[in-house]
Design a protein around this motif. Structure first.
Motif, PDB file in Angstrom:
ATOM      1  N   ARG A  65      20.905  18.276 -14.393  1.00 42.44           N
ATOM      2  CA  ARG A  65      21.129  16.834 -14.254  1.00 42.44           C
ATOM      3  C   ARG A  65      21.301  16.394 -12.804  1.00 42.44           C
ATOM      4  N   ARG A  66      21.440  17.345 -11.888  1.00 46.74           N
ATOM      5  CA  ARG A  66      21.546  16.988 -10.468  1.00 46.74           C
ATOM      6  C   ARG A  66      20.188  16.586  -9.897  1.00 46.74           C
ATOM      7  N   ILE A  67      19.117  16.991 -10.553  1.00 46.92           N
ATOM      8  CA  ILE A  67      17.762  16.703 -10.087  1.00 46.92           C
ATOM      9  C   ILE A  67      17.283  15.402 -10.727  1.00 46.92           C
ATOM     10  N   ILE A  68      16.884  14.462  -9.866  1.00 48.50           N
ATOM     11  CA  ILE A  68      16.369  13.174 -10.343  1.00 48.50           C
ATOM     12  C   ILE A  68      14.846  13.250 -10.398  1.00 48.50           C
ATOM     13  N   MET A  69      14.325  12.995 -11.571  1.00 44.63           N
ATOM     14  CA  MET A  69      12.882  13.026 -11.800  1.00 44.63           C
ATOM     15  C   MET A  69      12.345  11.598 -11.797  1.00 44.63           C
ATOM     16  N   VAL A  70      11.056  11.480 -11.519  1.00 43.74           N
ATOM     17  CA  VAL A  70      10.392  10.173 -11.566  1.00 43.74           C
ATOM     18  C   VAL A  70       9.034  10.356 -12.235  1.00 43.74           C
ATOM     19  N   ARG A  71       8.643   9.337 -12.998  1.00 45.95           N
ATOM     20  CA  ARG A  71       7.352   9.371 -13.692  1.00 45.95           C
ATOM     21  C   ARG A  71       6.769   7.966 -13.725  1.00 45.95           C
ATOM     22  N   LEU A  72       5.457   7.904 -13.933  1.00 46.44           N
ATOM     23  CA  LEU A  72       4.763   6.626 -14.023  1.00 46.44           C
ATOM     24  C   LEU A  72       4.949   5.997 -15.392  1.00 46.44           C
ATOM     25  N   THR A  73       4.895   4.674 -15.406  1.00 42.76           N
ATOM     26  CA  THR A  73       4.911   3.945 -16.673  1.00 42.76           C
ATOM     27  C   THR A  73       3.476   3.564 -17.032  1.00 42.76           C
ATOM     28  N   GLU A  74       3.315   3.022 -18.209  1.00 46.95           N
ATOM     29  CA  GLU A  74       1.993   2.557 -18.638  1.00 46.95           C
ATOM     30  C   GLU A  74       1.488   1.449 -17.710  1.00 46.95           C
ATOM     31  N   LYS A  75       2.412   0.614 -17.228  1.00 43.47           N
ATOM     32  CA  LYS A  75       2.049  -0.450 -16.290  1.00 43.47           C
ATOM     33  C   LYS A  75       1.438   0.138 -15.021  1.00 43.47           C
ATOM     34  N   ALA A  76       1.982   1.251 -14.539  1.00 37.52           N
ATOM     35  CA  ALA A  76       1.451   1.917 -13.341  1.00 37.52           C
ATOM     36  C   ALA A  76       0.063   2.483 -13.622  1.00 37.52           C
ATOM     37  N   HIS A  77      -0.099   3.101 -14.769  1.00 39.75           N
ATOM     38  CA  HIS A  77      -1.411   3.655 -15.126  1.00 39.75           C
ATOM     39  C   HIS A  77      -2.464   2.546 -15.194  1.00 39.75           C
ATOM     40  N   THR A  78      -2.073   1.404 -15.724  1.00 43.18           N
ATOM     41  CA  THR A  78      -2.995   0.266 -15.810  1.00 43.18           C
ATOM     42  C   THR A  78      -3.371  -0.218 -14.413  1.00 43.18           C
ATOM     43  N   LEU A  79      -2.387  -0.325 -13.519  1.00 44.16           N
ATOM     44  CA  LEU A  79      -2.660  -0.751 -12.147  1.00 44.16           C
ATOM     45  C   LEU A  79      -3.580   0.243 -11.442  1.00 44.16           C
ATOM     46  N   LEU A  80      -3.288   1.526 -11.566  1.00 42.78           N
ATOM     47  CA  LEU A  80      -4.115   2.549 -10.911  1.00 42.78           C
ATOM     48  C   LEU A  80      -5.542   2.521 -11.447  1.00 42.78           C
TER      49      LEU A  80
ATOM     50  N   PRO B  53       0.807  -1.226   0.000  1.00 44.53           N
ATOM     51  CA  PRO B  53       0.000   0.000   0.000  1.00 44.53           C
ATOM     52  C   PRO B  53       0.844   1.283   0.000  1.00 44.53           C
ATOM     53  N   SER B  54       1.975   1.275   0.693  1.00 51.63           N
ATOM     54  CA  SER B  54       2.824   2.477   0.719  1.00 51.63           C
ATOM     55  C   SER B  54       3.327   2.820  -0.680  1.00 51.63           C
ATOM     56  N   HIS B  55       3.622   1.817  -1.472  1.00 49.53           N
ATOM     57  CA  HIS B  55       4.089   2.033  -2.839  1.00 49.53           C
ATOM     58  C   HIS B  55       2.935   2.498  -3.728  1.00 49.53           C
ATOM     59  N   THR B  56       1.755   1.944  -3.471  1.00 52.03           N
ATOM     60  CA  THR B  56       0.568   2.345  -4.219  1.00 52.03           C
ATOM     61  C   THR B  56       0.260   3.818  -3.959  1.00 52.03           C
ATOM     62  N   LYS B  57       0.442   4.240  -2.713  1.00 55.87           N
ATOM     63  CA  LYS B  57       0.225   5.642  -2.350  1.00 55.87           C
ATOM     64  C   LYS B  57       1.151   6.546  -3.161  1.00 55.87           C
ATOM     65  N   VAL B  58       2.392   6.123  -3.344  1.00 53.29           N
ATOM     66  CA  VAL B  58       3.347   6.897  -4.147  1.00 53.29           C
ATOM     67  C   VAL B  58       2.869   6.969  -5.599  1.00 53.29           C
ATOM     68  N   LEU B  59       2.370   5.854  -6.126  1.00 48.20           N
ATOM     69  CA  LEU B  59       1.868   5.861  -7.507  1.00 48.20           C
ATOM     70  C   LEU B  59       0.694   6.822  -7.677  1.00 48.20           C
ATOM     71  N   PHE B  60      -0.249   6.789  -6.732  1.00 44.78           N
ATOM     72  CA  PHE B  60      -1.390   7.701  -6.819  1.00 44.78           C
ATOM     73  C   PHE B  60      -0.930   9.156  -6.761  1.00 44.78           C
ATOM     74  N   ARG B  61       0.046   9.426  -5.911  1.00 45.73           N
ATOM     75  CA  ARG B  61       0.536  10.805  -5.786  1.00 45.73           C
ATOM     76  C   ARG B  61       1.226  11.239  -7.077  1.00 45.73           C
ATOM     77  N   LEU B  62       2.012  10.350  -7.653  1.00 48.68           N
ATOM     78  CA  LEU B  62       2.667  10.665  -8.930  1.00 48.68           C
ATOM     79  C   LEU B  62       1.647  10.883 -10.039  1.00 48.68           C
ATOM     80  N   ALA B  63       0.564  10.118 -10.005  1.00 48.57           N
ATOM     81  CA  ALA B  63      -0.494  10.298 -11.005  1.00 48.57           C
ATOM     82  C   ALA B  63      -1.092  11.690 -10.890  1.00 48.57           C
ATOM     83  N   LYS B  64      -1.222  12.182  -9.665  1.00 47.27           N
ATOM     84  CA  LYS B  64      -1.788  13.517  -9.456  1.00 47.27           C
ATOM     85  C   LYS B  64      -0.783  14.616  -9.818  1.00 47.27           C
ATOM     86  N   LEU B  65       0.473  14.439  -9.399  1.00 51.68           N
ATOM     87  CA  LEU B  65       1.488  15.478  -9.602  1.00 51.68           C
ATOM     88  C   LEU B  65       2.076  15.468 -11.012  1.00 51.68           C
ATOM     89  N   GLY B  66       2.116  14.305 -11.636  1.00 53.25           N
ATOM     90  CA  GLY B  66       2.828  14.167 -12.896  1.00 53.25           C
ATOM     91  C   GLY B  66       4.306  13.975 -12.613  1.00 53.25           C
TER      92      GLY B  66
END
Length: 148
Positions: free
Chosen positions: A92-107, A39-52
């Protein structure tokens, strides 16, 4: 502005609403049961979906998770194919993160499961209560979206 006692009354009612929703309508343990990630990881996915796509540090701050604790979560999501990490184009010092299609499907599947559970729970209500909810919920959503 409303009197302090009115503000306290609204606060108390909102607290009770959250408790009731959590216990009767939205049960997190039922929602996240059987998922391929915790669930903690799922929470991160939902937040990324909202923030982009966003910096890992921004995501950690937004979720009130320390950066050292966020790193293994992001690593696990990347290893499982739910997220990608990349360098910010302008720094390049800033590390970005984004969802994959697999994450969108799970959400999407979690959302569909939640909606099905809501329909099941709501079916116990009579038509008058359902019509009241139909009118109240959009108003409540509009008001809540104004809160920062």
């Amino acid at each position: 502005m409303l009197a302090k006692e009115d503000m306290n009354s609204i606060s108390n009612d909102l607290f009770l609403l959250v408790l009731h929703l959590s216990g009767r309508i939205f049960n997190p343990s039922t929602m996240f049961k059987g998922l391929p990630i915790p669930p903690s990881h799922t929470k991160v996915l939902f937040r990324l979906a909202k923030l982009g796509p966003c910096p890992v540090s921004h995501l950690a701050n937004d979720l009130i998770i320390s950066r050292p604790n966020m790193t293994p979560i992001i690593d696990k999501l990347i290893a499982e194919g739910y997220a990608d990490r990349y360098d910010a184009p302008n720094d390049r010092r800033i590390i970005m993160v984004r969802l994959t299609e697999k994450a969108h499907t799970l959400l999407h599947s979690i959302e569909q499961k939640a909606k099905s559970l809501f329909v099941e729970k709501l079916s116990a209500l009579d038509e008058k209560d359902l019509l009241n909810l139909k009118n109240i919920i959009p108003e409540l959503n509009n008001i809540v979206l104004k809160i920062k």
